[in-house]
Design an enzyme around this catalytic site. Sequence first.
Site, PDB file in Angstrom:
ATOM      1  N   SER A  88      -3.933  14.756 -19.597  1.00 10.64           N
ATOM      2  CA  SER A  88      -2.770  14.395 -18.776  1.00 10.64           C
ATOM      3  C   SER A  88      -1.680  13.865 -19.682  1.00 10.64           C
ATOM      4  O   SER A  88      -1.958  13.272 -20.739  1.00 10.64           O
ATOM      5  CB  SER A  88      -3.139  13.317 -17.752  1.00 10.64           C
ATOM      6  OG  SER A  88      -1.982  12.827 -17.085  1.00 10.64           O
TER       7      SER A  88
ATOM      8  N   TYR B 180      -6.787   5.178 -15.991  1.00 10.47           N
ATOM      9  CA  TYR B 180      -6.497   6.612 -16.060  1.00 10.47           C
ATOM     10  C   TYR B 180      -5.847   6.979 -17.394  1.00 10.47           C
ATOM     11  O   TYR B 180      -6.247   7.951 -18.036  1.00 10.47           O
ATOM     12  CB  TYR B 180      -5.584   7.004 -14.899  1.00 10.47           C
ATOM     13  CG  TYR B 180      -5.331   8.490 -14.806  1.00 10.47           C
ATOM     14  CD1 TYR B 180      -6.338   9.353 -14.391  1.00 10.47           C
ATOM     15  CD2 TYR B 180      -4.083   9.026 -15.120  1.00 10.47           C
ATOM     16  CE1 TYR B 180      -6.113  10.713 -14.294  1.00 10.47           C
ATOM     17  CE2 TYR B 180      -3.847  10.389 -15.029  1.00 10.47           C
ATOM     18  CZ  TYR B 180      -4.869  11.227 -14.611  1.00 10.47           C
ATOM     19  OH  TYR B 180      -4.638  12.586 -14.530  1.00 10.47           O
TER      20      TYR B 180
END
Length: 259
Positions: A140, A153
Site C-alpha cells: 500500500s 496498517y
Amino acid sequence: MAGPLVFITGASSGIGQALARRYYDAGWRLALAARRTGEIEQWAQAQRLDAQRYAVYAADVADTDSIVGAGARCIEQQGVPDVVIANAGISIGVDTEERGDIEVIARTFATNNIGLAATFHPFIAGMRRRGSGRLVGIGSVAGIRGLPGHGAYCASKAGVISYCESLRGELRASGVKVVTICPGYIDTPLTRENRYSMPFLMKAEDFADRAFRTIEAGTSYRVIPWQMGVVAKLLRALPNALYDRALAGRPRKHRQKDK
C-alpha cells in the site's frame, strides 16, 4: 482444464474479487481463498463463471495452518499456480494509548504480514522446481510514510514492501519473480468507511487491469495509480516537521470500537 492458474487470497470482495474477474476474463483458472467462501460462490454464480475453471478454498490467513493447508489443497487439486497473489488484509485504526488496540495491532500483523508469508510458503518449492512463477504481495502507499491513527496498517504495509524485497533477492536465480504492488485509494468496501479525502480514487476493476499487466510483465515494484506514487515520493522527501504539520488535524481511521 488446461490453462494457467492464479491463487488469490481475500477473494470474497474488493480488490481480490476484481483480480479474480480480470484473470478469469484472460482465460486463467482460479484458486480463490477466503474465510467467507459462501460469498465467493454467490459471486461466481452471479458472474456465471464456469465451475470447471475455479475452485474455492476456506482459509483464514491469520491462522498459519489454515492458509498453508489451503495452499496444499490447491496443489493437490489444481496443481502449482503460475501466480500467487497475497491480497488478504485488514485495515483498522489504532490508538497505542488504548490497551485493547494492542490486540488490534497484533491481529493486523498476523493477517497482513505473517499471513502473506504463509500464503507464499506452500508454493515456493514447486515453483523453484518448475523454474517459474510469480509471487505477488499487495502492499500500500500507506506503507511509505506513517499516518496518524493508522500505525498498525502503515507499519504492516511497510513490512510487506520490505519482506517482498527480501524474498525477491532470495529467489533471484530461481526463475520465480516477486512482484510488489502498492495500491493507492481503491474504491472497495474497505475504503468506503474512510473519513478523509482520497485523491486519485480508482475503481477496483481499473486497478485489477493495471495490476494484471504489471504482474504479467514481472515488474518488481509498482504503485497504482502512478499519481499516488508521485505523491508518496514527495511526502517521503518532506522533512519530518513539514510532514507532521501537513497531517495535523487529519481525520483518522475508524478504530475497532467505533465500528
